[in-house]
Motif scaffolding. Sequence first.
Motif, PDB file in Angstrom:
ATOM      1  N   ASP A  66     -29.861   4.455 -11.487  1.00 49.76           N
ATOM      2  CA  ASP A  66     -30.675   3.117 -10.740  1.00 49.76           C
ATOM      3  C   ASP A  66     -31.605   3.982  -9.917  1.00 49.76           C
ATOM      4  OD1 ASP A  66     -30.862   0.933  -8.821  1.00 49.76           O
ATOM      5  OD2 ASP A  66     -29.268   0.375 -10.376  1.00 49.76           O
ATOM      6  N   THR A  67     -32.704   2.795  -9.537  1.00 46.18           N
ATOM      7  CA  THR A  67     -34.175   3.346  -8.660  1.00 46.18           C
ATOM      8  C   THR A  67     -34.766   5.045  -9.287  1.00 46.18           C
ATOM      9  OG1 THR A  67     -32.909   2.184  -7.197  1.00 46.18           O
ATOM     10  CG2 THR A  67     -34.370   3.670  -6.363  1.00 46.18           C
ATOM     11  N   THR A 106     -32.314  -4.782 -10.055  1.00 44.67           N
ATOM     12  CA  THR A 106     -31.328  -3.982 -10.580  1.00 44.67           C
ATOM     13  C   THR A 106     -30.789  -4.727 -11.926  1.00 44.67           C
ATOM     14  OG1 THR A 106     -30.733  -2.950  -8.767  1.00 44.67           O
ATOM     15  CG2 THR A 106     -29.341  -2.773 -10.689  1.00 44.67           C
ATOM     16  N   ASP A 273     -33.331   1.095 -14.516  1.00 47.36           N
ATOM     17  CA  ASP A 273     -34.303  -0.668 -13.856  1.00 47.36           C
ATOM     18  C   ASP A 273     -35.241  -0.753 -13.626  1.00 47.36           C
ATOM     19  OD1 ASP A 273     -32.815   0.472 -12.026  1.00 47.36           O
ATOM     20  OD2 ASP A 273     -31.512  -1.170 -11.577  1.00 47.36           O
ATOM     21  N   HIS A 274     -35.801   0.509 -12.848  1.00 45.33           N
ATOM     22  CA  HIS A 274     -36.529   0.755 -12.135  1.00 45.33           C
ATOM     23  C   HIS A 274     -37.095   1.421 -11.371  1.00 45.33           C
ATOM     24  CE1 HIS A 274     -34.731  -0.114  -8.432  1.00 45.33           C
ATOM     25  NE2 HIS A 274     -33.636  -0.620  -9.168  1.00 45.33           N
ATOM     26  N   HIS A 286     -38.439  -0.878  -3.003  1.00 46.65           N
ATOM     27  CA  HIS A 286     -38.416  -1.652  -4.315  1.00 46.65           C
ATOM     28  C   HIS A 286     -37.746  -3.491  -4.083  1.00 46.65           C
ATOM     29  CE1 HIS A 286     -34.540  -0.247  -4.958  1.00 46.65           C
ATOM     30  NE2 HIS A 286     -33.906  -1.358  -5.748  1.00 46.65           N
TER      31      HIS A 286
HETATM   32 ZN   LIG Z   1     -31.939  -0.651  -9.683  1.00 41.36          ZN
END
Ligand SMILES: [Zn+2]
Length: 627
Positions: A66-67, A106, A273-274, A286
Amino acid sequence: MLTQPCTPPRSAAKLGHVTSKLPHRRTRRFSHAPWLLFCAAAAASCGAPAAEPRAAPSSVLLVTIDTLRADRLGCYGHTRAHTPNIDGLATRGVRFERALSVAPLTFPAHVSLMSGTIPPHHGARDNGVFRAVEELDLLAEVLRETGLRTAAFTAAFVLDSQFGLDQGFEEYGDVPQRVMHPKGMLEHRSAAEVNAEAFAWLNTLDESEPFFLWLHYFEPHLPYPPPNERPAALRDHPYDAEVSNADRALGQVLARLEELGRGEETLVVLTSDHGESLGEHGEASHSFFVYQAVLHVPLIFSHASLPAGSTVSSNASLVDVMPTLLELLEIEGPPLPPPARSLAASVRGAASTASSPPPPVYFESLNSLLNYGWAPLQGVTLGDDKYIRAPRAELYDIARDPAELSNLLATDAERARALEEMLVALLAANPGREGAERELSDSDRVRLAGLGYTGAASPAVTENTLADPKDGIERVRKEELILELFNAGRHAEGVGVLRELLEGDPANPVFNSRFGFVQLMQGRFDEAIPYLERSIENGYRVAENVTNLALCFLYTQRLDRARTVFEEALAINAKYLPALFGLAQVHVGQGDPDAARDRLDELLGLWRGGEDPIIAQARQLLATLPR
Ligand SMILES: [Zn+2]
């Protein structure tokens, strides 16, 4: 003339639109297909050495960190990175230089990854209030139907099974409920805990059973650990330190697969996811903006059958992962709407000789619309051109200007117009979906429908009356500052900033929610109620906000009202412990000990943490109830 020499025939594309869950035929999993021999022959005839083809992978490990910004990894050029395991995957596999997320959120991004469709198609536009609908053919469902054992272990509440991403997984590890305080959507657990569950599951498999294992790590997401929990070299770089911690966890999984003798058969796919803004464009984390800092994610496919150490330079999207992965496994997937496409030919090392040019890559963030009442952001990237539709639209050349500091819209309106047309066409091919909303407020529902995001096929309309998110980022920063002021005991200052924000934007859902929360914390329940009600009416329908309103009713003895609102909070998040505890208190107040006991049993059954004052209160309350 061979155009795509290494692409197997994809009969799925001829099946037409499929609405039911179709049985996904696993084609030629255990033998080399005629197309593979055909490829070898074609390569030989072109003068290339006809290398012995390696067996296709039969199992999959998908890891989403994640992230995770691509440019914070060693293999993407970050000199300070300590990411030997991810870098090793890239060395042994194929790395996409420019893979892009569909949304800096997410849940929507993961639904796109798992369904091969963009948010307008799958309908999940934000965290917490949408779900992955049954009609989607999710990756795990396809793989399970072809005989793979399936399991997922996730690290954040946003991906909880109640939101529907568990479809197709025999086992789906949620984040246990531990924190009674309103941490809400940030509820998470460590990669070590995710791995422990994954290792236990792997041990249950027969050694010949192919599997699909999805692991989700949350380390690079806020909050960061204290300096003494960071690698020494990264003590002053908390984000890099967390990326490194996630990398170490990945290394442990790869080592375990080798120990189990499953390394060779397993295709490893690593992505995110990003990304994270880290202050770029004024955004700390974000969800709000759609600049490259949050859209550019790593994407690596690693398996012995793939050309080690190669890179793909063309744009790729998270929606391309599912069709690519299925093709590499030689499994027929469901037909997907544009712009998803299999990149298997690129991954296998065939030069990009596709007959049609790559489609535009779609992205969006509706966070500004749904939570702040400001304009949404949507756009497309085609080659180096990136277009963001907004009240003040933006156009960037991301090769020359990767930081997106120079808006070319005024000087190249023609290019922007062409990209806007592509965006309109893409949205027309992906009409809004109804039914993915779980607990939207009426005003959000109206707003989404009015802008063409749900319901009948209509291209999204730019709503010029809404504020441009670029004008709101300062206010978002101030709102984030308020929490710091309160944590530092500077309450009066915090209230002052909040009043100022509300004066400038009196209907803003988030600002109203914060102000109501502050009143609640200071025991001013009647003052809090109108602010919390307005925040919910205007769209801020996360469980903790709704629970705060219910608490105001509980503490002022309006029990009927409290009960209804606690139940609304639980409809949004069935596992929100403060709402369960509040509802139990209401039942006690209404003379219904059986119902109260049920709620408390449910709460204690979900609890996985250490001692907590409110858990102690729940136990005390339970002890007073007649059995
Ligand atoms: Zn995320």
